[in-house]
Design a protein around this motif. Structure first.
Motif, mmCIF file in Angstrom:
data_model
loop_
_atom_site.group_PDB
_atom_site.id
_atom_site.type_symbol
_atom_site.label_atom_id
_atom_site.label_comp_id
_atom_site.label_asym_id
_atom_site.label_seq_id
_atom_site.Cartn_x
_atom_site.Cartn_y
_atom_site.Cartn_z
ATOM 1 N N GLY A 56 0.858 -1.063 0.241
ATOM 2 C CA GLY A 56 0.136 0.104 -0.089
ATOM 3 C C GLY A 56 0.897 1.238 0.132
ATOM 4 O O GLY A 56 0.435 2.161 -0.073
ATOM 5 N N PHE A 57 1.551 0.941 0.520
ATOM 6 C CA PHE A 57 3.074 2.356 0.626
ATOM 7 C C PHE A 57 3.674 2.941 -0.887
ATOM 8 O O PHE A 57 3.742 2.300 -1.778
ATOM 9 N N GLN A 58 3.264 3.208 -1.321
ATOM 10 C CA GLN A 58 3.637 4.390 -3.120
ATOM 11 C C GLN A 58 5.136 4.639 -2.774
ATOM 12 O O GLN A 58 5.780 5.614 -2.525
ATOM 13 N N ALA A 59 5.505 3.877 -3.759
ATOM 14 C CA ALA A 59 7.070 4.268 -3.991
ATOM 15 C C ALA A 59 8.042 4.110 -5.443
ATOM 16 O O ALA A 59 7.046 3.141 -5.850
ATOM 17 N N ARG A 60 9.111 4.862 -5.729
ATOM 18 C CA ARG A 60 8.966 5.041 -6.565
ATOM 19 C C ARG A 60 10.482 4.922 -6.795
ATOM 20 O O ARG A 60 11.212 5.404 -5.971
ATOM 21 N N GLY A 61 10.869 3.630 -7.894
ATOM 22 C CA GLY A 61 12.778 3.612 -8.187
ATOM 23 C C GLY A 61 13.193 4.302 -8.617
ATOM 24 O O GLY A 61 12.457 4.852 -9.897
ATOM 25 N N VAL A 62 13.929 4.935 -8.252
ATOM 26 C CA VAL A 62 15.031 6.178 -9.348
ATOM 27 C C VAL A 62 16.271 5.432 -9.589
ATOM 28 O O VAL A 62 16.680 4.167 -9.082
ATOM 29 N N ASP A 63 17.232 5.905 -10.616
ATOM 30 C CA ASP A 63 18.547 5.742 -10.531
ATOM 31 C C ASP A 63 19.224 6.048 -9.563
ATOM 32 O O ASP A 63 18.829 7.332 -9.245
ATOM 33 N N SER A 64 20.180 6.343 -10.214
ATOM 34 C CA SER A 64 21.541 6.353 -8.115
ATOM 35 C C SER A 64 21.743 8.483 -8.585
ATOM 36 O O SER A 64 21.284 9.090 -7.118
ATOM 37 N N GLU A 65 21.686 8.480 -10.095
ATOM 38 C CA GLU A 65 21.652 10.016 -9.686
ATOM 39 C C GLU A 65 20.954 11.077 -9.719
ATOM 40 O O GLU A 65 20.799 11.845 -8.636
ATOM 41 N N GLU A 66 19.405 10.360 -9.568
ATOM 42 C CA GLU A 66 18.044 10.714 -9.277
ATOM 43 C C GLU A 66 18.088 11.040 -8.176
ATOM 44 O O GLU A 66 17.308 11.818 -7.030
ATOM 45 N N PHE A 67 18.509 9.926 -7.425
ATOM 46 C CA PHE A 67 18.125 9.454 -6.343
ATOM 47 C C PHE A 67 19.476 10.522 -4.711
ATOM 48 O O PHE A 67 18.807 11.104 -4.371
ATOM 49 N N LEU A 68 20.447 10.904 -5.994
ATOM 50 C CA LEU A 68 21.357 11.654 -4.917
ATOM 51 C C LEU A 68 20.777 12.871 -4.874
ATOM 52 O O LEU A 68 20.984 13.584 -3.964
ATOM 53 N N ASP A 69 20.545 13.227 -6.785
ATOM 54 C CA ASP A 69 20.002 14.360 -6.327
ATOM 55 C C ASP A 69 18.276 14.574 -5.542
ATOM 56 O O ASP A 69 18.403 15.924 -4.844
ATOM 57 N N GLU A 70 17.561 14.240 -4.934
ATOM 58 C CA GLU A 70 16.629 14.484 -4.439
ATOM 59 C C GLU A 70 16.898 14.355 -2.697
ATOM 60 O O GLU A 70 16.847 15.689 -2.253
ATOM 61 N N ILE A 71 18.051 13.915 -2.706
ATOM 62 C CA ILE A 71 18.726 13.757 -0.969
ATOM 63 C C ILE A 71 19.112 15.205 -1.398
ATOM 64 O O ILE A 71 18.858 15.700 -0.016
#
Ligand code: NAP
Ligand code: MG
Length: 405
Positions: free
Chosen positions: A381-396
């Protein structure tokens, strides 16, 4: 915001493959914008180890001992295939083995626990830290492939050359295998001290497990040393802290672990710690969510991720493909190192920065933004979105900037 100034360098050990790629990005995007980063840099990448005949690893270990804090990227431990791939002149030893031996350290591994990502073992509510005795046993064994009939004996000759012990191990009637392992009282004592002190720091119960019912001299010696030190030096402090120490047989410790709520420190012999830490990490979520810190008896610390260089992802990266490699444990190695440096140097702003970096990373996961290794582990039920490493670092990086603004 003015950059945070450091007074003492952090010893930085660079590494290999995908983690080396992430290493650069983490520094550039998450740390250098905010910290006037002072490091003493050692390149432990395989090519540099080859070029220096592995002297760089020894130099790095000495620098960590000198400055008290190090941060390490994952490195390749060469095998026959790597010798060919990198045209090595020798199959260089594991850098981690060299560092552990030179720093006489104990390795503590702790999973990073996040809401919405559930451990496979449902009773676990808090992290379980594993302390691995990183010295001796099968990692320093003498081995022999027995070719055929003959007698194997255990012999001890004292310093004066007098034989003081001889016992038959086995009278071989056919080919087989043979192994001789050892450990030292001094190393077991350092290990026990490290574990008692770490448990007091964490304010968590300490379990130590071995197989003394079968190994009546070897494992029993470990059990006795822990018991003696506990009685002499730690019992009162444990009671004052409201925590307990107990010895358990390794099999009952494993069974107990599956039923406990977590929040304990489990001290293991070298091989048990090697195996069990991968089991605990995977059961908590992903290998990529396990941090590792090597602690010397004098409090020197070296921080790293538990996982390796993620070779499979690196080969994809070399082909120009995007990868979804999880940088969390490597970020936590940096934050751990910065926090420790800040504590030692009396720089609360550096400690706080390390904490905010961790918070921003975890918040990204809580917001449902994650690398693909975690996607299968989120609660239904938890909505999660898979991203690549770069996008993940950008989000952090975005969340970090918000928090520091
Ligand atoms: P690994 O690098 O830990 O990777 C094994 C697998 O685990 C990966 O293929 C990947 O699974 C998953 N994984 C590990 N870390 C991940 C991350 N951060 N994000 C996403 N997935 C991750 O182990 P290995 O492939 O056995 O070893 C590779 C090299 O690392 C070897 O040369 C070894 O010597 C070295 N090593 C170094 C250290 C260290 O420096 N401390 C420790 C262990 C191994 P999928 O392929 O399914 O995506
Ligand atoms: Mg292992």
């Amino acid at each position: 915001m003015e950059k945070i100034q450091m007074t003492t360098p952090l010893v930085e050990l660079d590494g290999d493959e995908m983690t080396r790629v992430l290493w650069r990005k983490i520094k550039a995007e998450l740390i250098e914008p905010y910290v006037d980063l002072r490091t003493e840099y050692y390149d432990l990448g395989l090519l540099e180890r080859e070029a220096t005949k592995d002297q760089v690893t020894v130099d790095a270990a000495r620098a960590i001992a000198r400055y008290g804090v190090g941060v390490k990227c994952a490195t390749i431990t060469p095998n026959a295939q790597r010798v060919e791939e990198y045209h090595l002149s020798r199959m260089w030893k594991s850098p981690n083995g060299t560092l552990r031996a030179l720093l006489d350290g104990t390795v503590f591994r702790t999973p990073i626990v996040v809401k919405n990502i559930h451990p496979v073992v449902r009773t676990w509510k808090a992290p379980i830290t594993i302390a691995r005795h990183a010295y001796g046993d099968i990692y320093k064994a003498a081995e022999y492939r027995v070719p055929g009939e003959g007698k194997a004996e255990l012999v001890f000759t004292d310093k004066s050359g007098r034989e003081t012990f001889r016992e038959t191990i086995y009278d071989f009637e056919c080919p087989g295998v043979l192994q001789g392992t050892y450990n030292k009282d001094t190393s077991i004592c350092s290990f026990a001290h490290a574990c008692f002190q770490y448990a007091l720091n964490l304010k968590q119960d300490l379990w130590f497990s071995a197989k003394d019912t079968i190994s009546k001299q070897y494992d029993h010696r470990f059990k006795d040393i822990f018991a003696e030190l506990y009685e002499q030096e730690y019992k009162a402090r444990f009671e004052a802290a409201g925590i307990r120490y107990k010895y358990m047989l390794i099999d009952s410790a494993v069974a107990g672990l599956m039923q406990c709520q977590g929040g304990i420190l489990w001290a293991c012999k070298n091989y048990d710690g090697d195996v069990m830490s991968d089991m605990v990490a995977t059961a908590f979520g992903s290998l990529a969510m396990m941090t590792s810190v090597l602690v010397s008896p004098d409090g020197t610390m070296e921080f790293e991720a538990s996982h390796g260089t993620v070779t499979r992802h690196y080969y994809k990266y070399l082909k120009g493909e995007k990868t979804s490699t999880n940088p969390i444990a490597t970020i936590f190695a940096w934050s751990g190192g910065l926090k420790r440096r800040g504590e030692l140097d009396g720089l609360p702003e550096l400690v706080q920065f390390g904490q905010v970096l961790e918070d921003a990373s975890l918040e990204t996961l809580k917001d449902g933004v994650m690398t693909k290794d975690l996607l299968g582990l989120v609660e239904p039920g938890f909505q999660a979105r898979g991203v690549d490493s770069e996008e993940f670092l950008d989000e952090i990086a975005k969340r970090l900037a918000d928090k520091l603004a």
